[in-house]
Design a protein around this motif. Structure first.
Motif, PDB file in Angstrom:
ATOM      1  N   UNK A  47     -46.190 -52.829 -60.462  1.00 41.15           N
ATOM      2  CA  UNK A  47     -44.778 -52.876 -60.078  1.00 41.15           C
ATOM      3  C   UNK A  47     -44.200 -54.267 -60.305  1.00 41.15           C
ATOM      4  N   UNK A  48     -42.972 -54.310 -60.791  1.00 45.06           N
ATOM      5  CA  UNK A  48     -42.213 -55.552 -60.884  1.00 45.06           C
ATOM      6  C   UNK A  48     -41.018 -55.390 -59.956  1.00 45.06           C
TER       7      UNK A  48
ATOM      8  N   UNK B 156     -24.952 -54.761 -43.789  1.00 44.96           N
ATOM      9  CA  UNK B 156     -24.142 -55.400 -42.764  1.00 44.96           C
ATOM     10  C   UNK B 156     -24.737 -56.721 -42.306  1.00 44.96           C
ATOM     11  N   UNK B 157     -26.055 -56.868 -42.472  1.00 43.73           N
ATOM     12  CA  UNK B 157     -26.695 -58.116 -42.044  1.00 43.73           C
ATOM     13  C   UNK B 157     -27.496 -58.808 -43.137  1.00 43.73           C
ATOM     14  N   UNK B 158     -27.895 -58.080 -44.173  1.00 43.61           N
ATOM     15  CA  UNK B 158     -28.658 -58.676 -45.275  1.00 43.61           C
ATOM     16  C   UNK B 158     -27.810 -58.717 -46.540  1.00 43.61           C
ATOM     17  N   UNK B 159     -27.878 -59.822 -47.260  1.00 44.77           N
ATOM     18  CA  UNK B 159     -27.152 -59.904 -48.524  1.00 44.77           C
ATOM     19  C   UNK B 159     -28.087 -59.743 -49.716  1.00 44.77           C
ATOM     20  N   UNK B 160     -29.396 -59.712 -49.468  1.00 42.08           N
ATOM     21  CA  UNK B 160     -30.391 -59.555 -50.527  1.00 42.08           C
ATOM     22  C   UNK B 160     -31.315 -58.395 -50.198  1.00 42.08           C
ATOM     23  N   UNK B 161     -31.897 -57.791 -51.234  1.00 43.94           N
ATOM     24  CA  UNK B 161     -32.856 -56.714 -51.038  1.00 43.94           C
ATOM     25  C   UNK B 161     -33.845 -56.660 -52.178  1.00 43.94           C
ATOM     26  N   UNK B 162     -34.972 -55.994 -51.945  1.00 41.06           N
ATOM     27  CA  UNK B 162     -36.031 -55.873 -52.942  1.00 41.06           C
ATOM     28  C   UNK B 162     -35.844 -54.595 -53.757  1.00 41.06           C
ATOM     29  N   UNK B 163     -35.801 -54.766 -55.090  1.00 37.36           N
ATOM     30  CA  UNK B 163     -35.545 -53.646 -55.990  1.00 37.36           C
ATOM     31  C   UNK B 163     -36.645 -53.584 -57.049  1.00 37.36           C
ATOM     32  N   UNK B 164     -37.278 -52.423 -57.173  1.00 43.74           N
ATOM     33  CA  UNK B 164     -38.259 -52.193 -58.233  1.00 43.74           C
ATOM     34  C   UNK B 164     -37.494 -52.071 -59.539  1.00 43.74           C
TER      35      UNK B 164
END
Length: 120
Positions: free
Chosen positions: A25-26, A78-86
Motif C-alpha cells: 500500500x502507498x 470538522x476538526x481535522x484538515x488532513x487525512x490518510x488516503x490510499x
C-alpha cells in the motif's frame, strides 16, 4: 496551521478494514475540504478544484468526477484538515463507499480505471 489526528498507532481488524494487503500500500496524507462532515474509512475520494480531498461524484462536471484514492481511516472534517488516503495498492471491494453508502460497480470501475488501486 494544519490539524491532524495525532494517534501514534491505530489498527482496524475485521470487517472495518479497507486495505487488502495483496499488494504493498502507498498512503498519502492529503488536505481535506473543511466542514464537510465525517468521511468514513473506505470512501472513494476525489480532489476538488481547490486541491482538497472530497467525496467522489461521478455526476460532477469538474475534478470531483475523477477518483484519486480511498480513505483508510475516518476523517472528521470538522476538526481535522488532513487525512490518510490510499493512492496505490489493493482494497477490499465490500469496504468501498461512495458518498457514505456502499460503492456501486460504476464507482469501483472508475476507481480502478483512474488510479493504481485494485479491488478484491
Amino acid at each position: 496551521m494544519a490539524k491532524f489526528d495525532g494517534v501514534i498507532d491505530r489498527r482496524e481488524i475485521g470487517s472495518e478494514g479497507v486495505i487488502d494487503g495483496r499488494h504493498p500500500a502507498v498512503v498519502k496524507v492529503m488536505p481535506f475540504k473543511q466542514d464537510n462532515g465525517k468521511i468514513a474509512a473506505g470512501e472513494i475520494i476525489a480532489l476538488g478544484a481547490d486541491g482538497k480531498a472530497d467525496f467522489y461524484d461521478s455526476a460532477d462536471a469538474g475534478t470531483l468526477a475523477v477518483p484519486v484514492g480511498v480513505t483508510i481511516f475516518p476523517v472528521d472534517t470538522g476538526k481535522d484538515s488532513l487525512g490518510s488516503v490510499l493512492v496505490h495498492g489493493t482494497v477490499i471491494r465490500s469496504a468501498l463507499k461512495n458518498e457514505g453508502i456502499k460503492a456501486d460497480a460504476a464507482a469501483v470501475k472508475a476507481l480502478e480505471t483512474n488510479t493504481n488501486i485494485w479491488t478484491f
